[in-house]
Structures are given as C-alpha cells and as structure tokens.
Design an enzyme around this catalytic site. Structure first.
Site, mmCIF file in Angstrom:
data_model
loop_
_atom_site.group_PDB
_atom_site.id
_atom_site.type_symbol
_atom_site.label_atom_id
_atom_site.label_comp_id
_atom_site.label_asym_id
_atom_site.label_seq_id
_atom_site.Cartn_x
_atom_site.Cartn_y
_atom_site.Cartn_z
ATOM 1 N N GLY A 230 0.824 -1.203 0.000
ATOM 2 C CA GLY A 230 0.000 0.000 0.000
ATOM 3 C C GLY A 230 0.855 1.248 0.000
ATOM 4 O O GLY A 230 2.066 1.192 0.224
ATOM 5 N N GLY A 232 1.875 5.416 1.075
ATOM 6 C CA GLY A 232 1.917 6.281 2.241
ATOM 7 C C GLY A 232 3.050 5.981 3.196
ATOM 8 O O GLY A 232 3.881 5.094 2.983
ATOM 9 N N CYS A 258 5.523 -5.697 1.679
ATOM 10 C CA CYS A 258 5.787 -4.288 1.370
ATOM 11 C C CYS A 258 5.343 -3.380 2.521
ATOM 12 O O CYS A 258 6.010 -3.317 3.538
ATOM 13 C CB CYS A 258 5.136 -3.906 0.047
ATOM 14 S SG CYS A 258 5.810 -2.388 -0.677
ATOM 15 N N PHE A 259 4.219 -2.681 2.400
ATOM 16 C CA PHE A 259 3.726 -1.849 3.497
ATOM 17 C C PHE A 259 3.494 -2.711 4.731
ATOM 18 O O PHE A 259 3.721 -2.277 5.865
ATOM 19 C CB PHE A 259 2.431 -1.156 3.073
ATOM 20 C CG PHE A 259 2.083 0.061 3.877
ATOM 21 C CD1 PHE A 259 2.942 1.142 3.945
ATOM 22 C CD2 PHE A 259 0.886 0.145 4.556
ATOM 23 C CE1 PHE A 259 2.628 2.271 4.685
ATOM 24 C CE2 PHE A 259 0.547 1.271 5.291
ATOM 25 C CZ PHE A 259 1.419 2.339 5.353
ATOM 26 N N ASN A 300 8.528 -1.709 -4.839
ATOM 27 C CA ASN A 300 7.959 -0.367 -4.932
ATOM 28 C C ASN A 300 7.775 0.159 -3.524
ATOM 29 O O ASN A 300 6.738 -0.044 -2.907
ATOM 30 C CB ASN A 300 6.619 -0.375 -5.674
ATOM 31 C CG ASN A 300 5.924 0.970 -5.584
ATOM 32 O OD1 ASN A 300 6.568 1.999 -5.403
ATOM 33 N ND2 ASN A 300 4.604 0.969 -5.682
ATOM 34 N N GLY A 302 9.118 3.543 -0.741
ATOM 35 C CA GLY A 302 9.897 4.728 -0.441
ATOM 36 C C GLY A 302 10.281 4.840 1.012
ATOM 37 O O GLY A 302 10.978 5.778 1.407
ATOM 38 N N PHE A 303 9.806 3.871 1.854
ATOM 39 C CA PHE A 303 10.126 3.837 3.276
ATOM 40 C C PHE A 303 10.705 2.465 3.615
ATOM 41 O O PHE A 303 10.512 1.506 2.866
ATOM 42 C CB PHE A 303 8.876 4.100 4.121
ATOM 43 C CG PHE A 303 8.311 5.479 3.955
ATOM 44 C CD1 PHE A 303 8.631 6.487 4.848
ATOM 45 C CD2 PHE A 303 7.449 5.777 2.901
ATOM 46 C CE1 PHE A 303 8.102 7.769 4.697
ATOM 47 C CE2 PHE A 303 6.922 7.047 2.733
ATOM 48 C CZ PHE A 303 7.257 8.047 3.640
ATOM 49 N N HIS A 350 7.761 -7.618 -3.559
ATOM 50 C CA HIS A 350 6.506 -8.177 -4.054
ATOM 51 C C HIS A 350 6.705 -9.588 -4.599
ATOM 52 O O HIS A 350 7.074 -9.743 -5.766
ATOM 53 C CB HIS A 350 5.920 -7.283 -5.154
ATOM 54 C CG HIS A 350 5.448 -5.952 -4.677
ATOM 55 N ND1 HIS A 350 4.132 -5.712 -4.329
ATOM 56 C CD2 HIS A 350 6.104 -4.795 -4.454
ATOM 57 C CE1 HIS A 350 4.005 -4.456 -3.927
ATOM 58 N NE2 HIS A 350 5.187 -3.879 -4.002
ATOM 59 N N GLU A 352 4.467 -11.614 -5.488
ATOM 60 C CA GLU A 352 3.514 -11.888 -6.562
ATOM 61 C C GLU A 352 4.059 -11.415 -7.911
ATOM 62 O O GLU A 352 3.725 -11.964 -8.948
ATOM 63 C CB GLU A 352 2.160 -11.233 -6.266
ATOM 64 C CG GLU A 352 2.080 -9.758 -6.541
ATOM 65 C CD GLU A 352 2.778 -8.905 -5.503
ATOM 66 O OE1 GLU A 352 2.945 -7.690 -5.751
ATOM 67 O OE2 GLU A 352 3.170 -9.442 -4.444
#
Length: 400
Positions: A230, A232, A258-259, A300, A302-303, A350, A352
């Site tokens: 996700g 943010g 990821c998130f 993907n 950014g944190f 990821h 997947e």
C-alpha cells in the site's frame, strides 16, 4: 494531429518541457522513477503508487497497449505519468485499447517527449522530490505560479493513503484445491495477483477494509492474518499497527508484504524512515539469510524498517526474538523480518511480481506451511523449520 505542450516542474525549480500525454490539466505528487522494462499496466494499477508521479526509465511505453486481464486493481492509481516515447501504435494480440485511452479514462495527467534518463539521474542525485505536470490551459500558467503550487503541496512523509485505496466492503475469494482455512487480508492497497496466489494455496481469502477492528477479526476467527502492500508513510498508520500487535498477542500467524513489512516492523517496536529515492522496479537483488540465495525481486517502496542486519535481537515491545531475514544487495536496506518466538514474518518486496521475476513465489508456500503447522498443533520451532526451504511454485504465473 497537433501536439499540445506540457511541462514537468520539480520543487527545486527544474523544468522539463514536453508534450501532453493522457488527460489534460494539472497534477501534483512525489516524482519517483520505476526501472521495469515491462509491466507498465501493472505498475499503473498498483495502488502503492497512489500520490506519486511515476517516471518510466524504459524509453518506449505503450507498445503492447492495455488489456482487461492484467490490471492489479480497479483503476490507475498514479498521480501522474512521465514517459519519453509513447508508442504511436499498439501491437499485441491481447490488447483491448491503447494506453493513453486508459490514462484519459482515469484522469491521469501525463507528459511525454522529455529526457527521462536525465530526470532519473537528477532524482538519483537529489532524491525523490515534489513535482507537478501542467498541460492544457494549466501549461500556460506563470512559471512562478506553477512552482508555488508544487512547493506548497503536502509531502509523502506523514501521509496516510490507505483509506483512499482500500476496499470499503468485505469480500471473499474462494479457496482453490485442498482447503487450508480462512485467511483475513487487510487491504492497504492490495494487488489482485496477491489475492489469487493466496487463494491458489488453499486459503479462503476474506478481504477486509483498512479500518477493520480487532473485534471483527476475532469474530471472523481466521487461521491467519495478512497485510498487503500500500501507499503512504508507515508512521501514519497507528491503527493498523495496534491491530497487528493485538493479532500477535492472540498468537495468530502473520505474513506481510511491502507496506505490511513496515507495519510489522513498527508492531515489533522498530522505527521506519524515508529512503532518498526508494526502490521501484523489477530487477532488485535481495539476499535471503535463511537459505543463502539471491533473489531478483519486484519492488515499490519509499520507506524502510530500521532494524539491525546480521543479529538476532529482542523485540523492543516484548514479542521475543527477531531477525532480519532479507536485505538489499544494492544498499543494505532491510527487505524482510522474521519473528522467532511468535509466528510472523514479512518481506519488503513483491513476491507476486506481476509483471516481474518469480524468484520469490516460494514465500506464499512458506506462509501456507506455517499456517498449516500451527493449525495442526506443531510447535513453533518445528513449524518455522518446516517453512524455511523454498518450495517449487506449482501455480500458473502472470502472462506478463
């Protein structure tokens, strides 16, 4: 056909003149680059890119058009799109429309005809920046006015975007093959391929809104909990972090992507931080400390999670021992976590991988093994040992 002027403006004042592509108007967001040479439709429809103006480093985009089978969600989520050479024709038997038609349909303002290599190098030097694309009547705005709009927008740090991309209603994907049991998936921007791979491993997948309560999860009584990718800043997702802590206290197995990896890190008591320009693309090398293998991964983010690599440490919040299970071979960023005393693990990338490499598909099997072992009463140490060896993927991957 007459081309219309467009301009990309960065917060440092740099301007790139080009041509309008997709919808016309004005869009603002964080300018980032993605290194994949294929899979642009999957990139555009990945909810993790919400709020970002995506620069494609591959020079030719749109050659194979778009189709109705490969989208990862219900719409295009990028805030804006930057390409060098959009294809003037579509050449693929699966295509149902040209790419720019879908960009217009979903209101995505883009720009073409600029030197994306130079732009990417600038982001690599300076870091991800606020930016804006202006076309149509907005291309004629005063340069100073455009720059002011870019600079005054909110940055990605501290931004919670889960509510914008998550489902608002629960829904279910039926299990395929031998039934393992019910799985709760927290939709923070989940990709359809992730849900399909989970269902293919025997899970009855219950997809839940991002604001679901722990009481609802306990009422559902799933065998395990999964957190999706996700957009943010993970530091702005306190409710989801506390939900995960309650789940760990309940003893329910957990897997995050990821998130979901960043939120597991926070739930265990570690911090997170913003990367200078992030990892985005389908060619990122990662080292798996459990097997000693190197995986080429799709990423993907950014944190990242701030946790020590190479050491087993105690969770700052009392969830037992934790180790970094994967790390980036490019810059040593944490790419995975594994809890040793509670049934939980996560990866930053990821598995997947649609479109992208399938090196990491075994993680879905690792998760299934953990859940089955816990369901059948096998002790945690034995369940963990059973889930450390990559298993051959027997599912059918994406056609991309």
């Amino acid at each position: 056909m007459t081309r219309e002027r467009a301009v990309l403006v960065l917060e440092d004042g740099t301007r790139y003149e080009g041509w309008a592509y997709g919808a016309r108007g004005r869009t603002l967001g964080e300018v980032v680059f993605a290194t994949g040479m294929t899979g642009y439709q999957e990139t555009l429809t990945d909810p993790s890119y919400a709020g970002q103006i995506v620069v494609q480093t591959a020079p030719h985009i749109g050659n194979t058009g778009v189709n109705d089978e490969d989208p990862e969600s219900r719409r295009i989520w990028v805030a804006g799109y930057v390409v060098r050479d959009p294809s003037r024709m579509v050449s693929n038997w699966r295509a149902t429309a040209p790419l720019d038609e879908h960009l217009v349909r979903d209101g995505v303002v883009g720009i073409s005809g600029i030197d994306t290599r130079a732009l990417t190098r600038r982001i690599r030097d300076v870091g991800a920046m606020k930016g804006g694309i202006f076309s149509g009547p907005d291309a004629g705005l005063d340069d100073a006015a455009q720059l002011q709009m870019v600079r005054e927008q909110d940055g990605m740090a501290g931004k919670n975007l889960s509510a914008a991309v998550s489902t608002t209603d629960e829904y279910v994907l039926e299990a395929e093959g031998e039934l393992v049991g019910r799985l709760a998936v927290l939709d923070l921007g989940v990709k359809l391929s992730t849900l399909r791979y989970l269902a293919a491993r025997g899970f009855e997948v219950h997809v839940l809104p991002q604001d679901v309560s722990i009481e609802r999860i306990r009422e559902l009584d799933p065998l395990a909990l999964f957190y999706s990718n996700g957009p943010g800043d993970p530091s702005a997702s306190d409710a989801q972090v506390e939900l995960l802590r309650e789940n760990l206290r309940d003893g329910r197995p957990f897997f995050g992507i990821c998130f979901g990896n960043q939120l597991l890190g926070r739930a265990l008591g570690f911090g997170t931080y913003k990367l200078p320009f992030g990892h985005r693309g389908i060619n990122q090398p990662v080292f798996d400390t459990l097997t000693g293998t190197v995986e080429i991964t799709s990423q993907n983010h950014g944190f990242a999670v701030d946790a020590p690599i190479g050491d087993v440490v105690e969770s700052p919040l009392g969830f037992g021992r934790v180790e970094v299970s994967h790390f980036s071979l490019n810059d040593n960023v944490v790419e995975g976590l594994r809890a040793l005393d509670v049934p939980a693990f996560s990866v930053q990338y990821h598995p997947e991988a649609a479109a992208g490499p399938h090196d990491s598909m075994y993680l879905f099997d690792r998760f299934r093994d953990m859940v089955v072992a816990r369901r059948d009463g096998i002790p945690l140490d034995a369940a963990t040992a059973a889930a450390t060896t990559p298993a051959a993927d027997t599912t059918t991957g994406s056609s991309n």
